[in-house]
Design an enzyme around this catalytic site. Sequence first.
Site, PDB file in Angstrom:
ATOM      1  N   TYR A 416       0.832  -1.208   0.000  1.00  0.00           N
ATOM      2  CA  TYR A 416       0.000   0.000   0.000  1.00  0.00           C
ATOM      3  C   TYR A 416       0.866   1.257   0.000  1.00  0.00           C
ATOM      4  CZ  TYR A 416      -3.609   3.359   1.438  1.00  0.00           C
ATOM      5  OH  TYR A 416      -4.461   4.441   1.500  1.00  0.00           O
ATOM      6  N   LYS A 420       1.184   4.040  -3.017  1.00  0.00           N
ATOM      7  CA  LYS A 420       0.759   5.434  -2.839  1.00  0.00           C
ATOM      8  C   LYS A 420       1.925   6.402  -3.116  1.00  0.00           C
ATOM      9  CE  LYS A 420      -3.602   4.822  -1.884  1.00  0.00           C
ATOM     10  NZ  LYS A 420      -4.661   5.294  -2.770  1.00  0.00           N
TER      11      LYS A 420
HETATM   12  N1  LIG Z   1      -9.520   5.702   4.745  1.00  0.00           N
HETATM   13  C1  LIG Z   1      -8.320   6.139   4.936  1.00  0.00           C
HETATM   14  O1  LIG Z   1      -7.824   6.239   6.072  1.00  0.00           O
HETATM   15  C2  LIG Z   1      -7.478   6.579   3.783  1.00  0.00           C
HETATM   16  C3  LIG Z   1      -6.317   7.302   4.043  1.00  0.00           C
HETATM   17  C4  LIG Z   1      -5.544   7.724   2.989  1.00  0.00           C
HETATM   18  C5  LIG Z   1      -5.902   7.417   1.713  1.00  0.00           C
HETATM   19  N2  LIG Z   1      -7.018   6.716   1.473  1.00  0.00           N
HETATM   20  C6  LIG Z   1      -7.323   6.412   0.080  1.00  0.00           C
HETATM   21  O2  LIG Z   1      -8.557   7.004  -0.264  1.00  0.00           O
HETATM   22  C7  LIG Z   1      -9.197   6.218  -1.260  1.00  0.00           C
HETATM   23  C8  LIG Z   1     -10.603   5.905  -0.809  1.00  0.00           C
HETATM   24  O3  LIG Z   1     -10.501   5.262   0.430  1.00  0.00           O
HETATM   25  P1  LIG Z   1     -11.780   4.968   1.336  1.00  0.00           P
HETATM   26  O4  LIG Z   1     -11.293   5.033   2.711  1.00  0.00           O
HETATM   27  O5  LIG Z   1     -12.919   5.780   0.923  1.00  0.00           O
HETATM   28  O6  LIG Z   1     -12.026   3.450   0.934  1.00  0.00           O
HETATM   29  P2  LIG Z   1     -13.302   2.546   1.007  1.00  0.00           P
HETATM   30  O7  LIG Z   1     -12.815   1.144   1.048  1.00  0.00           O
HETATM   31  O8  LIG Z   1     -14.235   3.021   2.069  1.00  0.00           O
HETATM   32  O9  LIG Z   1     -14.011   2.804  -0.402  1.00  0.00           O
HETATM   33  C9  LIG Z   1     -13.383   2.475  -1.593  1.00  0.00           C
HETATM   34  C10 LIG Z   1     -14.394   2.310  -2.691  1.00  0.00           C
HETATM   35  O10 LIG Z   1     -13.664   1.977  -3.861  1.00  0.00           O
HETATM   36  C11 LIG Z   1     -14.292   0.890  -4.518  1.00  0.00           C
HETATM   37  N3  LIG Z   1     -13.292   0.130  -5.231  1.00  0.00           N
HETATM   38  C12 LIG Z   1     -12.306  -0.628  -4.712  1.00  0.00           C
HETATM   39  N4  LIG Z   1     -11.601  -1.182  -5.699  1.00  0.00           N
HETATM   40  C13 LIG Z   1     -12.142  -0.778  -6.862  1.00  0.00           C
HETATM   41  C14 LIG Z   1     -11.862  -1.017  -8.225  1.00  0.00           C
HETATM   42  N5  LIG Z   1     -10.887  -1.856  -8.600  1.00  0.00           N
HETATM   43  N6  LIG Z   1     -12.620  -0.437  -9.150  1.00  0.00           N
HETATM   44  C15 LIG Z   1     -13.622   0.375  -8.797  1.00  0.00           C
HETATM   45  N7  LIG Z   1     -13.952   0.637  -7.525  1.00  0.00           N
HETATM   46  C16 LIG Z   1     -13.208   0.067  -6.566  1.00  0.00           C
HETATM   47  C17 LIG Z   1     -14.945   0.095  -3.393  1.00  0.00           C
HETATM   48  O11 LIG Z   1     -16.015  -0.680  -3.883  1.00  0.00           O
HETATM   49  C18 LIG Z   1     -15.374   1.165  -2.443  1.00  0.00           C
HETATM   50  O12 LIG Z   1     -16.687   1.610  -2.726  1.00  0.00           O
HETATM   51  C19 LIG Z   1      -8.308   5.013  -1.483  1.00  0.00           C
HETATM   52  O13 LIG Z   1      -7.478   5.232  -2.571  1.00  0.00           O
HETATM   53  C20 LIG Z   1      -7.495   4.958  -0.202  1.00  0.00           C
HETATM   54  O14 LIG Z   1      -6.256   4.314  -0.398  1.00  0.00           O
HETATM   55  C21 LIG Z   1      -7.824   6.293   2.477  1.00  0.00           C
END
Ligand SMILES: NC(=O)c1ccc[n+]([C@@H]2O[C@H](COP(=O)([O-])OP(=O)(O)OC[C@H]3O[C@@H](n4cnc5c(N)ncnc54)[C@H](O)[C@@H]3O)[C@@H](O)[C@H]2O)c1
Length: 510
Positions: A416, A420
């Site tokens: 991960y 990123k």
């Molecule tokens: N939550 C955190 O703490 C956090 C922190 C930093 C970065 N992020 C990044 O933010 C982004 C969103 O994270 P989140 O927390 O909302 O995640 P989440 O898991 O709550 O939601 C992710 C969504 O993406 C969809 N998804 C996953 N793989 C997919 C694919 N191959 N094609 C299409 N859709 C897909 C899932 O169905 C889900 O609805 C991600 O890139 C994550 O790495 C999250």
Amino acid sequence: MDCLSENLQKITDLLGCGDNFPEELKTCLERASDIVTELRSSSGSANDTSNESSMHRNKAKQEENPRETAGTGFYKMLLHLTRSKKVLLTQSSGSTGLALADVLPEDGRVTLCVSNDHHQEQVSPLATKIERKVGAISDILKELAASGEQFDMVFIDATERSHINYYNVIMSSNMLKMNGVMCVQNVFVRDRRSQENINDEQEREARKVTDLINSDPSLEQVILPIDGQTIVARRKLTHPSEFKEDVVFWGYRGLSILDRMRLDGKVAYVTGGGQGIGRAFAHALGEAGAKVAVVDMANEKAKAVTHELHLKGIKSVAIAADISKEEDVKRIVDTIVTNWGRIDIACNNAGINMNSASEVTTLQEWDATFNVNLRGLFMCCQAAGRIMLSQGYGKIINTASMASLIVPHPQKQLAYNTSKAGVVKLTQTLGTEWIDRGVRVNCISPGIVDTPLIHSDALKPLVQRWLNDIPAGRLAQVTDLQAAVVFLASEASDYMTGHNLVIEGGQSLW
Ligand SMILES: NC(=O)c1ccc[n+]([C@@H]2O[C@H](COP(=O)([O-])OP(=O)(O)OC[C@H]3O[C@@H](n4cnc5c(N)ncnc54)[C@H](O)[C@@H]3O)[C@@H](O)[C@H]2O)c1
């Protein structure tokens, strides 16, 4: 409307006394009564007697708010349309204040200036939005002006003796905000009964205020026959000429800074838009004016979000797609261009996180993570980028992570973190490669956000430990990220490219 209704009733009564009236006359009268009933009910009046469905509707309205009049209904609509938050009422009853407070947002406030406290209002939950100021109104206004208060909407009654002074204090101290609206009660278009109660002196006072507004070239006004009101607003500036070429004064392309952040008419997509951060991005972009394609591999989630957007009046479409598949990425872009003709904003946000110690991380985990987080994101950037390059304009916003900067711990997430970091480098590279052809590429790096992503069994128990590492003392909420995506999507950020906008409550600094 009251007079009309009264007269129609009289005619009906008179007709009832004799038999030799043509049937057609009765039909016409009934038709006229129906129209009045309909008009009264749609303008908030509550006393009609003829039309049954209107009667029910009005009864319900009256029970909800027993004090509402046609005029108040109109002001409520005006407050709603102007998105007003702060309202100043001089010499109105508290019931008007309560009715207006009803449409103000949570942080809205009605400042009610009254010269005596005879009419204490009954207790209402809305009363918390009302600030009652009792005393000489000119003193209250001067005090408000001195403390720098400003209002979106100001109501003054031009028949009061000193209202010309109130008007002057309000305008000279800019108590009316830049885009504020003033409602001046106008005796000349008031209904017959109100006019009977107005004496010559009050009429002279009213004329003074009307003349003053008429003679001020910086104001525009419209007189409405509802409750006898003149609505006054500042005219769009056409002078002074010393600022002729000054974009700071006039706003770049004539737009105020907040208007420059609007996304009206833009076409956006958000991958991973079905929940968490992506859902919040989709709402934010839509609220700012964009049409939004909600892309998610979970079709039901994408559809649910488009339904939410639809309820708010935002145009949207759900696209079920897996961004790690080349054919799906092509389909996303084709669907949007076929539907809406272009792509202005591409939010490549979908991402996954798996946890394992590096010595046991499998190639499957590595590949699965990279296939979505970096390879998939690159395919989206390339497909949307090609459209944007051909348009000569576009904004790509990738979701990276604070994990691109620091190594979050104690959880183990080599794949991960590395993916990123790759997103940031990809963003920097594309950002510099495409800017001279109108395409900006930036990324947002959230800290730990309270979404389903961190609700896994492996991560959930770590929340308390993370909190110790966050200067802000709390996890990020998805709403903490919404302004950033709108800013990066808007033309206000056109000079930014290849930037990694870190939003982590200070965590990467400790
Ligand atoms: N939550 C955190 O703490 C956090 C922190 C930093 C970065 N992020 C990044 O933010 C982004 C969103 O994270 P989140 O927390 O909302 O995640 P989440 O898991 O709550 O939601 C992710 C969504 O993406 C969809 N998804 C996953 N793989 C997919 C694919 N191959 N094609 C299409 N859709 C897909 C899932 O169905 C889900 O609805 C991600 O890139 C994550 O790495 C999250």
